[in-house]
Design a protein around this motif. Sequence first.
Motif, PDB file in Angstrom:
ATOM      1  N   GLY A   1      -7.965 -10.899  18.434  1.00 59.00           N
ATOM      2  CA  GLY A   1      -8.697  -9.677  18.126  1.00 59.00           C
ATOM      3  C   GLY A   1      -8.502  -9.233  16.685  1.00 59.00           C
ATOM      4  O   GLY A   1      -9.367  -8.568  16.113  1.00 59.00           O
ATOM      5  N   ASP A   2      -7.356  -9.600  16.112  1.00 60.31           N
ATOM      6  CA  ASP A   2      -7.083  -9.242  14.713  1.00 60.31           C
ATOM      7  C   ASP A   2      -8.178  -9.746  13.788  1.00 60.31           C
ATOM      8  O   ASP A   2      -8.571  -9.068  12.842  1.00 60.31           O
ATOM      9  CB  ASP A   2      -5.760  -9.868  14.248  1.00 60.31           C
ATOM     10  CG  ASP A   2      -4.567  -9.006  14.637  1.00 60.31           C
ATOM     11  OD1 ASP A   2      -4.794  -7.886  15.110  1.00 60.31           O
ATOM     12  OD2 ASP A   2      -3.438  -9.465  14.460  1.00 60.31           O
ATOM     13  N   ILE A   3      -8.662 -10.936  14.053  1.00 56.30           N
ATOM     14  CA  ILE A   3      -9.692 -11.532  13.207  1.00 56.30           C
ATOM     15  C   ILE A   3     -10.921 -10.628  13.195  1.00 56.30           C
ATOM     16  O   ILE A   3     -11.459 -10.313  12.139  1.00 56.30           O
ATOM     17  CB  ILE A   3     -10.082 -12.940  13.732  1.00 56.30           C
ATOM     18  CG1 ILE A   3      -8.896 -13.897  13.613  1.00 56.30           C
ATOM     19  CG2 ILE A   3     -11.315 -13.500  13.036  1.00 56.30           C
ATOM     20  CD1 ILE A   3      -8.541 -14.317  12.215  1.00 56.30           C
TER      21      ILE A   3
ATOM     22  N   GLY B   1     -17.448  -1.850  -2.317  1.00 57.04           N
ATOM     23  CA  GLY B   1     -17.502  -0.388  -2.243  1.00 57.04           C
ATOM     24  C   GLY B   1     -17.213   0.159  -0.861  1.00 57.04           C
ATOM     25  O   GLY B   1     -17.214  -0.569   0.131  1.00 57.04           O
ATOM     26  N   GLY B   2     -16.941   1.441  -0.802  1.00 55.79           N
ATOM     27  CA  GLY B   2     -16.645   2.083   0.471  1.00 55.79           C
ATOM     28  C   GLY B   2     -15.149   2.153   0.701  1.00 55.79           C
ATOM     29  O   GLY B   2     -14.363   1.828  -0.187  1.00 55.79           O
ATOM     30  N   GLU B   3     -14.808   2.574   1.920  1.00 55.90           N
ATOM     31  CA  GLU B   3     -13.393   2.846   2.201  1.00 55.90           C
ATOM     32  C   GLU B   3     -12.694   1.676   2.874  1.00 55.90           C
ATOM     33  O   GLU B   3     -11.544   1.789   3.263  1.00 55.90           O
ATOM     34  CB  GLU B   3     -13.293   4.062   3.125  1.00 55.90           C
ATOM     35  CG  GLU B   3     -13.894   5.307   2.540  1.00 55.90           C
ATOM     36  CD  GLU B   3     -14.007   6.405   3.577  1.00 55.90           C
ATOM     37  OE1 GLU B   3     -13.014   7.078   3.810  1.00 55.90           O
ATOM     38  OE2 GLU B   3     -15.099   6.566   4.145  1.00 55.90           O
ATOM     39  N   ARG B   4     -13.413   0.555   3.000  1.00 56.02           N
ATOM     40  CA  ARG B   4     -12.850  -0.555   3.762  1.00 56.02           C
ATOM     41  C   ARG B   4     -11.886  -1.375   2.902  1.00 56.02           C
ATOM     42  O   ARG B   4     -11.472  -0.936   1.850  1.00 56.02           O
ATOM     43  CB  ARG B   4     -13.988  -1.402   4.312  1.00 56.02           C
ATOM     44  CG  ARG B   4     -14.870  -0.601   5.262  1.00 56.02           C
ATOM     45  CD  ARG B   4     -16.237  -1.177   5.415  1.00 56.02           C
ATOM     46  NE  ARG B   4     -16.219  -2.465   6.068  1.00 56.02           N
ATOM     47  CZ  ARG B   4     -16.527  -3.583   5.450  1.00 56.02           C
ATOM     48  NH1 ARG B   4     -16.880  -3.559   4.194  1.00 56.02           N
ATOM     49  NH2 ARG B   4     -16.489  -4.722   6.081  1.00 56.02           N
ATOM     50  N   SER B   5     -11.531  -2.549   3.383  1.00 52.69           N
ATOM     51  CA  SER B   5     -10.700  -3.503   2.647  1.00 52.69           C
ATOM     52  C   SER B   5      -9.274  -3.015   2.384  1.00 52.69           C
ATOM     53  O   SER B   5      -8.634  -3.443   1.418  1.00 52.69           O
ATOM     54  CB  SER B   5     -11.345  -3.886   1.321  1.00 52.69           C
ATOM     55  OG  SER B   5     -12.676  -4.270   1.514  1.00 52.69           O
ATOM     56  N   LEU B   6      -8.799  -2.094   3.216  1.00 49.69           N
ATOM     57  CA  LEU B   6      -7.406  -1.632   3.108  1.00 49.69           C
ATOM     58  C   LEU B   6      -6.850  -1.498   4.520  1.00 49.69           C
ATOM     59  O   LEU B   6      -7.599  -1.339   5.478  1.00 49.69           O
ATOM     60  CB  LEU B   6      -7.355  -0.254   2.440  1.00 49.69           C
ATOM     61  CG  LEU B   6      -7.758  -0.163   0.972  1.00 49.69           C
ATOM     62  CD1 LEU B   6      -7.981   1.292   0.597  1.00 49.69           C
ATOM     63  CD2 LEU B   6      -6.724  -0.788   0.060  1.00 49.69           C
TER      64      LEU B   6
ATOM     65  N   TYR C   1     -14.206  -6.280  10.543  1.00 49.51           N
ATOM     66  CA  TYR C   1     -14.874  -4.978  10.461  1.00 49.51           C
ATOM     67  C   TYR C   1     -14.166  -4.026   9.489  1.00 49.51           C
ATOM     68  O   TYR C   1     -14.797  -3.139   8.923  1.00 49.51           O
ATOM     69  CB  TYR C   1     -15.027  -4.353  11.852  1.00 49.51           C
ATOM     70  CG  TYR C   1     -16.186  -4.988  12.593  1.00 49.51           C
ATOM     71  CD1 TYR C   1     -17.475  -4.477  12.469  1.00 49.51           C
ATOM     72  CD2 TYR C   1     -16.004  -6.137  13.348  1.00 49.51           C
ATOM     73  CE1 TYR C   1     -18.544  -5.096  13.102  1.00 49.51           C
ATOM     74  CE2 TYR C   1     -17.070  -6.764  13.981  1.00 49.51           C
ATOM     75  CZ  TYR C   1     -18.338  -6.238  13.853  1.00 49.51           C
ATOM     76  OH  TYR C   1     -19.398  -6.872  14.471  1.00 49.51           O
ATOM     77  N   MET C   2     -12.868  -4.223   9.280  1.00 46.47           N
ATOM     78  CA  MET C   2     -12.133  -3.400   8.309  1.00 46.47           C
ATOM     79  C   MET C   2     -12.406  -3.858   6.880  1.00 46.47           C
ATOM     80  O   MET C   2     -12.067  -3.166   5.921  1.00 46.47           O
ATOM     81  CB  MET C   2     -10.619  -3.505   8.564  1.00 46.47           C
ATOM     82  CG  MET C   2     -10.097  -2.632   9.686  1.00 46.47           C
ATOM     83  SD  MET C   2      -8.500  -3.246  10.304  1.00 46.47           S
ATOM     84  CE  MET C   2      -7.515  -3.175   8.833  1.00 46.47           C
ATOM     85  N   GLY C   3     -12.965  -5.047   6.737  1.00 46.50           N
ATOM     86  CA  GLY C   3     -13.239  -5.585   5.402  1.00 46.50           C
ATOM     87  C   GLY C   3     -12.033  -6.276   4.786  1.00 46.50           C
ATOM     88  O   GLY C   3     -12.099  -6.753   3.654  1.00 46.50           O
ATOM     89  N   THR C   4     -10.921  -6.335   5.530  1.00 48.23           N
ATOM     90  CA  THR C   4      -9.718  -6.953   4.963  1.00 48.23           C
ATOM     91  C   THR C   4      -9.692  -8.470   5.168  1.00 48.23           C
ATOM     92  O   THR C   4      -8.964  -9.166   4.470  1.00 48.23           O
ATOM     93  CB  THR C   4      -8.443  -6.342   5.592  1.00 48.23           C
ATOM     94  OG1 THR C   4      -8.634  -6.270   7.004  1.00 48.23           O
ATOM     95  CG2 THR C   4      -8.174  -4.960   5.050  1.00 48.23           C
ATOM     96  N   LEU C   5     -10.504  -8.958   6.110  1.00 44.80           N
ATOM     97  CA  LEU C   5     -10.503 -10.405   6.362  1.00 44.80           C
ATOM     98  C   LEU C   5     -10.914 -11.165   5.094  1.00 44.80           C
ATOM     99  O   LEU C   5     -10.311 -12.164   4.729  1.00 44.80           O
ATOM    100  CB  LEU C   5     -11.444 -10.746   7.532  1.00 44.80           C
ATOM    101  CG  LEU C   5     -11.455 -12.208   7.977  1.00 44.80           C
ATOM    102  CD1 LEU C   5     -10.089 -12.655   8.463  1.00 44.80           C
ATOM    103  CD2 LEU C   5     -12.476 -12.443   9.079  1.00 44.80           C
ATOM    104  N   GLU C   6     -11.935 -10.637   4.415  1.00 44.90           N
ATOM    105  CA  GLU C   6     -12.391 -11.281   3.177  1.00 44.90           C
ATOM    106  C   GLU C   6     -11.296 -11.229   2.112  1.00 44.90           C
ATOM    107  O   GLU C   6     -11.090 -12.193   1.380  1.00 44.90           O
ATOM    108  CB  GLU C   6     -13.659 -10.593   2.676  1.00 44.90           C
ATOM    109  CG  GLU C   6     -14.853 -10.852   3.573  1.00 44.90           C
ATOM    110  CD  GLU C   6     -16.107 -10.101   3.149  1.00 44.90           C
ATOM    111  OE1 GLU C   6     -17.185 -10.686   3.210  1.00 44.90           O
ATOM    112  OE2 GLU C   6     -16.014  -8.922   2.779  1.00 44.90           O
TER     113      GLU C   6
END
Lengths: 331, 261
Positions: free
Chosen positions: B75-77, A101-106, B82-87
Amino acid sequence: MDQEKQSEYIIEVQNLVRDYVSHKGVFRKKKHTVRAVNNLSFFVKKGEIFGLLGANGAGKTTTIKILTTLLAPTSGSVSILGLDPMTQAKALRPRISFVFGGERSLYWRITGRENLNYFSDLYHISNEIKKRRIPELLELVGLKDHADERVETYSKGMKQRLQIARCLVNDPEIIFLDEPTIGLDPIGARDLRNIVKMLAKQGKTVLITTHYMYEADEICGRVAIVNKGKLVALDTPANLKAQTEHTSVIELHLNEKDDALLKGLNQIKEIDQIRANHTDQYESVSLQCKEPRTVFPQLFPLIGTGHLLSVRTREATLEDVYIHYVSQSPH
Amino acid sequence: MLPIINVIFSSLNVHARQNFARATFQFVILFQPILLSFLLYMMLRGSNPVHAGEYIVVSSGLMNLWSSIIFSSAGDIDRERYMGTLECIYVSPSDFRLIFLGHVLGNLLLGLFSMVLSSICVVFLFGLQVHIENPAEFLCAFTLSILSFTAISLLIGLIFTLSRSARILMNCLEYPIYILCGLVFPISVLPKALQFIAYVLSPTWAAQLLRESMAGIQNIRIFYFDLIALSILILVYFLLTIVLFKKIDRRVRIDGTLGVH
């Protein structure tokens, strides 16, 4: 569980335990262990929308992370589509997907379409399929007209819908959604629930975590209530609500906290459960009981002059069931 | 083979664009080369050494390449964590090392651009001459240097997946490498123990080889020995990346360091 019954489940979680260990102190010698998931067991059928309900810190996200190969369990066994997420992650990953959830993961500095393109490449989706699937997904989540805008210009709801599209690029058999409607406005949340229902109609299995009871009630076939990492109830929303059948809730709104009232309410034996809540506007007290008529005559003399703003009665909801289980489970 | 190239290229494309949109990275790529070249020029101006141009180009170029690797690749890692994209990228079916290779190559390309910028600065701003006396050897040294920075960047990036304190480590790694690898002054002035560390770091050899091939090789045997040493180090870094990945993969899933929530 017998062999025949076992085969109908595509998610099997048995006695799952996950501990987080941290080190404290100047020399980090002091070990501190927190048990996030405590002997959790549940099974999910193919094509089902299964809800994991629980408050913040109940262990929902940790459970999803274990099921999606991101986290190792401390003990217990997990099987997703017959595969072990820890040792057979490579075979499992192309067949599942998740949204946190939330705005992350993009990636915010590229467009929505470019995000989907990138994740398609990571899932080895051929150009031919990509060309067909990405516009379909953008249409599904209602972002067709904003596909070529940078994600940073999207609203929260649009980002969350893009996340749903992102998790569908590999056409997964199982979708894990961790609080997908968190922070959304009512219309945005309703749109997202409709998408989830549509996915289930298409035959996808959905495991969703939420702490919005009405959401679980609306979309889930079965729900598991989790408290402090432990399973406290598991059934269909209808069956869970049936346990509080003929139960009413009296809701009192007071303009200030009234300790004497709470003390007095504890003496009324017809009240099964008392819940007090503070909001910015008022103090709320909810009373669960079988027969409100017998409670009212004892209730009004307890309320101080000028304290009561409103009073109403209603039927018990899944939220009341949840509170009932969570407050009963040992701490 | 095609999906592998696709993953690397796609990753390179997305991350080079993501990074170049960041103000810090723009500074590292566009302004830092000019500032570093100016700093080195001012340091060398008084002593008036021969091959000052070559020295400044190689030093500021490699310093900048290192900065771009540390602040972007490594730093990308942390940023992606923190962006949640690593997972998200980690659990995709693509090998994480290939995805990260795309990051590294994208940043290297931008880093190389700052090397060019630094050369332009030296020639046109300071009026120094830059020659490449041994072009074939320079090409060889340059290719190996790029490979070595790729290898070390991959290795550091993977190690950074292990810790949520990667940002602190990242900040601590910039200047020590400038000093340890002889990018600003010769490593012969360092204490013996530190010199030993310098020789297991590939930028030391890369700087030596590039400077020699630009200024003119004095002893071809020593040059080839350095070339072999750098090749061995590259191999070691790549091998470590391959061998350690399985262990790191297990560790990050046990410790749960891929995400912050």
